[in-house]
Design an enzyme around this catalytic site. Structure first.
Site, PDB file in Angstrom:
ATOM      1  N   LYS A  54       0.843  -1.203   0.000  1.00  0.00           N
ATOM      2  CA  LYS A  54       0.000   0.000   0.000  1.00  0.00           C
ATOM      3  C   LYS A  54       0.872   1.246   0.000  1.00  0.00           C
ATOM      4  CE  LYS A  54      -3.814  -2.236   2.341  1.00  0.00           C
ATOM      5  NZ  LYS A  54      -4.384  -2.664   3.619  1.00  0.00           N
ATOM      6  N   GLN A  98      -4.913  -1.553   9.604  1.00  0.00           N
ATOM      7  CA  GLN A  98      -4.700  -2.900   9.057  1.00  0.00           C
ATOM      8  C   GLN A  98      -5.229  -3.947  10.037  1.00  0.00           C
ATOM      9  OE1 GLN A  98      -3.333  -3.570   5.887  1.00  0.00           O
ATOM     10  NE2 GLN A  98      -4.081  -5.613   6.375  1.00  0.00           N
ATOM     11  N   ASP A 121     -11.613   2.594   3.351  1.00  0.00           N
ATOM     12  CA  ASP A 121     -11.890   1.163   3.207  1.00  0.00           C
ATOM     13  C   ASP A 121     -13.392   0.928   2.991  1.00  0.00           C
ATOM     14  OD1 ASP A 121      -9.913  -0.705   3.104  1.00  0.00           O
ATOM     15  OD2 ASP A 121      -9.633  -0.869   5.275  1.00  0.00           O
TER      16      ASP A 121
END
Ligand code: NAP
Length: 302
Positions: A54, A98, A121
């Site tokens: 990422k 995460q 997200d």
């Protein structure tokens, strides 16, 4: 017939080039770049490799990227306070925590603490609601479903009035992609069926699908005879079925298989995604797209 391969690896490159050009233009006109923070708690090796990818992608696009590593012993209270600080930080447009988190931390509480307007997200209940309403309400479609829809659109597959069958009803793939495909709009407007472990006749439903989206996590679940000739097959499954030594690096790597018997299915389908190289590369790409979108919202550009 041999199906056309829908290559996420190639489509990703096209999208990343489009995003990089937009970032450059916004930097020139507004003097700002998208800001993304990735919070990693502990040192789970799989999480480290996702986060590294990422960060690398964000840097390639010219984003401000903060990788905020926290010890596995951080308290829930301190993690919530950290998120609170990023919520207030004007240079940050996307906050990503995460998963998984250590057991002493309530994941739901943490994800719900992220400002919905920075929840790139797309898992915050506010964004799930916005997705359900559809149209201009949608802010951040969750990344894997958004990647699936992008693959379908860019492969030129007709969705209007199509029979879409989704295998799986998870909150991260099955439910959101089903919801997205039934909305009235581009790359959607389909008739959607969702099947799962309580479905009486899986084969019956799959056989009707013009677009079959499989996200079950069961290697080879979908048999070739369940595929309608000419259908578009999107295989989301990523299943580790063994290990091999990489010819490139000499290191041991996982052998990955999808939820569809690919070799046989590609003789019947009209188009199909491979595993790996299909849906997988799209998730981080869509995360980047959502982060840029967040900045564009702030600038009043969307
Ligand atoms: P999940 O949370 O385990 O959900 C799996 C879904 O499939 C459930 O709804 C389950 O039904 C259904 N299912 C399982 N076995 C089935 C069967 N035999 N017949 C019918 N339905 C069945 O999984 P997920 O998180 O959605 O992930 C699914 C797969 O996609 C996994 O292989 C995962 O690794 C992969 N994935 C890939 C990406 C990516 O490429 N970027 C991202 C996310 C996930 P019930 O609800 O009835 O249990």
């Amino acid at each position: 017939m041999t199906a056309k391969l829908i290559m996420g690896t190639e489509i990703r490159e096209t999208i990343l080039e489009e995003l990089a050009a937009e970032v450059k233009a916004i930097k020139q006109t507004h003097g700002v770049v998208p800001g993304l923070v990735t919070i990693l708690v502990g040192a789970n090796p799989a999480s480290i490799s996702y986060v590294t990818l990422k960060v690398k992608t964000a840097h390639r696009l010219g984003y401000k990227e903060i990788q905020d590593n926290q010890a596995a012993t951080i308290s829930e209270k301190d993690l919530l306070a950290l998120i609170g600080r990023y919520n207030q930080d004007d240079s940050i447009h996307g906050i990503l925590v995460q998963l998984p988190l250590p057991k002493h931390i309530d994941e739901k509480k943490v994800l719900n603490a992220i400002d919905p307007d920075k929840d790139v997200d797309g898992f915050h209940p506010v964004n799930v609601g916005r997705l359900m309403i559809g149209g201009s309400e949608v802010r951040f479609p969750p990344c894997t479903p958004a990647g699936i829809q992008e693959l379908i659109v860019r492969a030129g597959v007709k969705t209007d009035g199509a029979e879409v069958v989704v295998v799986g009803r998870s909150n991260i793939v099955g439910k959101p992609i089903a919801n997205m495909m039934l909305q009235k709009g581009k790359g959607a407007n389909a008739t959607v069926t969702v099947v799962h472990t309580a479905t009486r006749d899986l084969a019956f439903h799959c056989k009707r699908a013009d677009i079959l989206i499989v996200a079950a996590g069961v290697p080879g679940l979908v048999k070739p005879e369940w595929i309608k000739p000419g259908a578009c097959v999107i295989d989301v499954g990523v299943n580790r079925v063994g290990e091999k030594v990489s010819e490139k690096t000499g290191q041991k790597v996982a052998i990955l298989k999808g939820d569809v018997d690919f070799d046989a299915a590609k003789q019947i389908a009209g188009s199909i995604t491979p595993v790996p190289g299909g849906v997988g590369p799209m998730t981080i790409t869509m995360l980047m797209k959502n982060t840029l979108k967040s900045l564009k919202f702030k600038l009043g550009m969307v």
